[in-house]
Scaffold this active site. Structure first.
Site, mmCIF file in Angstrom:
data_model
loop_
_atom_site.group_PDB
_atom_site.id
_atom_site.type_symbol
_atom_site.label_atom_id
_atom_site.label_comp_id
_atom_site.label_asym_id
_atom_site.label_seq_id
_atom_site.Cartn_x
_atom_site.Cartn_y
_atom_site.Cartn_z
ATOM 1 C CE LYS A 111 -24.325 -31.389 -18.503
ATOM 2 N NZ LYS A 111 -24.402 -31.352 -19.975
HETATM 3 C C1 LIG Z 1 -23.449 -31.919 -20.837
HETATM 4 C C2 LIG Z 1 -23.849 -32.270 -22.227
HETATM 5 C C3 LIG Z 1 -23.063 -33.121 -23.040
HETATM 6 C C4 LIG Z 1 -21.730 -33.674 -22.586
HETATM 7 O O1 LIG Z 1 -21.887 -34.633 -21.559
HETATM 8 P P1 LIG Z 1 -20.628 -35.115 -20.676
HETATM 9 O O2 LIG Z 1 -21.199 -35.919 -19.582
HETATM 10 O O3 LIG Z 1 -19.995 -33.823 -20.177
HETATM 11 O O4 LIG Z 1 -19.711 -35.851 -21.574
HETATM 12 C C5 LIG Z 1 -23.541 -33.463 -24.294
HETATM 13 N N1 LIG Z 1 -24.701 -32.966 -24.753
HETATM 14 C C6 LIG Z 1 -25.473 -32.140 -24.025
HETATM 15 C C7 LIG Z 1 -26.740 -31.624 -24.599
HETATM 16 C C8 LIG Z 1 -25.086 -31.765 -22.728
HETATM 17 O O5 LIG Z 1 -25.862 -30.928 -21.997
#
Ligand SMILES: *Cc1c(COP(=O)(O)O)cnc(C)c1O
Length: 464
Positions: A111
């Site tokens: 993220k």
């Molecule tokens: C947010 C997240 C996901 C899921 O990602 P999306 O874009 O919501 O599909 C998977 N793994 C981790 C570690 C995350 O922080």
């Protein structure tokens, strides 16, 4: 380049959707069409410095609606906080198998790749407009950490983050509570993630929304997704150069944002073959692939909490493509999903879905085995989210025509309890995140109540 709602309303440019959540008709913004690029422009997206690629992506998607050069300079400034700043490693594991390591950002999850540059873009745009804003965020852990890190200590911005008390790991909580930034308010809410989300939605409807300039940076923000597209261009370019083959990405999925970014790169010509969705026991998407039926069930808690989701918001964007850009049909399907009866895809819609995607569920036991396997086979410690992708890589029949790329979504140190339980290994905290467990925490505990949260926010504004 204009962005229209998946439900047929509103049409806006990139600058206008910068801080928008959903469109006014409840839909999500999607680009009206994919940018047309020539071979040279494609090559420039597949090779070179990460920050340049991300800047170019935004430019193709209408970055000229932002103030001069904001996009490119924002990405290169943001990348300085990453280790390494040149872009995420694409690591060969064995013949035909790679790992895309999206785990080395300031808060150790993918993220960061979206939120760090987005914060920079928002800050610079507000400065041009001489405005202030307050970013609101409900989090199950990783988004809150990345938001706090990206917005802390910024002059014209404040951030208010709500997390479920006891619902995030110690490491994740400390990432949100130890920055010492006076422009960040972290609220530990006596409720679950859905309650936090509910309170944030309600806050947008209060009088304070305009007074404090409440702003959304949640996972349906289109610019976050566009920024994530950059690492799919770059990594598929690297794999193509080294092997001559296209990549199939296996992506641990929750809200469908990360994998949708890969789909965009594929649509624009990146050498990408299949996109493989993985889930934990919250298998709403694998069930869709098996049954043609989209239907959320009760969310269950797993060792991969960032994927504990039964409503995969960004899937609405793919649905819009599958339904031939038909806003009325998407509206009907989403209404039926919201009223809990779900929707059914036709045979031809399923065919169009499976042309690019497949899906696989990973149980808790499968995930533990995958973590053990990576440890013993490659001496590589992975997080429980990444484990779902490793499980799929082992189960799927290899395709000799393409290389398989496991997408690592979080650093194992963020989930050291689950990793230790599975492997006996305590993952080392990387140097750029060290010291977290010793720093002093500042946060406010509040009941799961809108009025109490509003009081905490007014108090924060009175003193900051
Ligand atoms: C947010 C997240 C996901 C899921 O990602 P999306 O874009 O919501 O599909 C998977 N793994 C981790 C570690 C995350 O922080």
């Amino acid at each position: 380049m204009n962005y229209i709602s998946t439900r047929g309303g509103e049409s806006l440019n990139l600058a206008q959707i910068l801080t928008r959540g959903t469109a006014s008709d409840g839909g999500l913004f999607v680009p009206e069409s994919w940018p047309m690029i020539n071979q040279q422009q494609l090559d420039e997206l597949l090779t070179g410095e990460y920050a340049d690629i991300a800047g170019r992506v935004l430019t193709h998607f209408g970055g000229d609606s932002l103030p001069d050069d904001v996009a490119t300079s924002a990405v290169s400034t943001a990348m300085q906080a990453f280790a390494p700043p040149v872009g995420p490693p694409v690591t060969p594991l064995e013949d035909g198998l790679w790992a895309l390591e999206l785990i080395h950002g300031p808060t150790l999850a993918f993220k960061d790749f979206a939120l760090a540059p987005l914060a920079e873009i928002i800050a610079q745009t507000l400065q041009h407009q001489n405005r202030q804003a307050t970013v609101l965020c409900a989090t199950s852990g990783d988004t809150g950490a990345a938001t706090v890190s990206a917005f802390a200590h910024r002059q014209n911005l404040r951030a208010v983050v709500l997390f479920p008390a006891g619902g995030v790991s110690d490491f994740q909580r400390r990432q949100m509570t130890t920055t010492g930034a006076s422009n960040v308010l972290t609220l530990s809410v006596d409720g679950d993630f859905d309650t936090c989300q509910h309170i944030v939605k309600a806050l947008y409807q209060t009088d304070a929304a305009i007074k404090y300039g409440y702003t959304a940076v949640n996972s349906i923000n289109m610019i976050r997704i566009l920024l994530q597209t950059a690492y799919y261009f770059r990594s598929s370019g690297i794999v193509k150069t080294k092997t001559g083959k296209p990549s199939s990405f296996i992506v641990p999925t929750g809200n469908f944002g990360n994998i949708y970014a890969a789909y965009i790169a594929k649509q624009m010509g990146a050498p990408i073959n299949k996109l493989i969705v993985t889930s934990n026991d919250n298998d709403v998407l694998p069930r869709l692939f098996d049954s043609s039926s989209m239907q959320g069930l009760q969310t269950v808690k797993t060792i991969s909490p960032s994927m504990d989701i039964q409503v995969s918001s960004n899937f609405e964007r793919l649905l819009w493509h599958i339904k031939g850009n038909d806003g009325a049909a998407v509206t009907q399907a989403q209404r039926s999903l919201e009223s809990s009866s779900g929707y059914q895809l036709s045979a031809s819609e399923m065919q169009s879905l499976m042309q690019d995607f497949s899906a696989m569920k990973c149980t808790e036991e499968d995930a533990n085995k995958a973590m053990q396997y990576m440890q013993s086979r490659f001496n590589k410690t992975i997080c429980p989210h990444t484990a779902t992708a490793v499980h799929a890589a082992r189960e799927l029949t290899p395709d000799p025509g393409s290389e398989t790329v496991i997408v690592e979504t979080a650093h194992p140190a963020k989930f050291s309890h689950a990793v230790h339980q599975a492997t006996g290994v305590t993952p080392a905290i990387p140097p750029h995140a060290a010291g977290l467990m010793e720093k002093e925490e500042t946060f406010c505990s509040v009941p799961a109540d809108l009025a109490a949260v509003q009081d905490a926010i007014s108090d924060f504004f009175a003193h900051s």
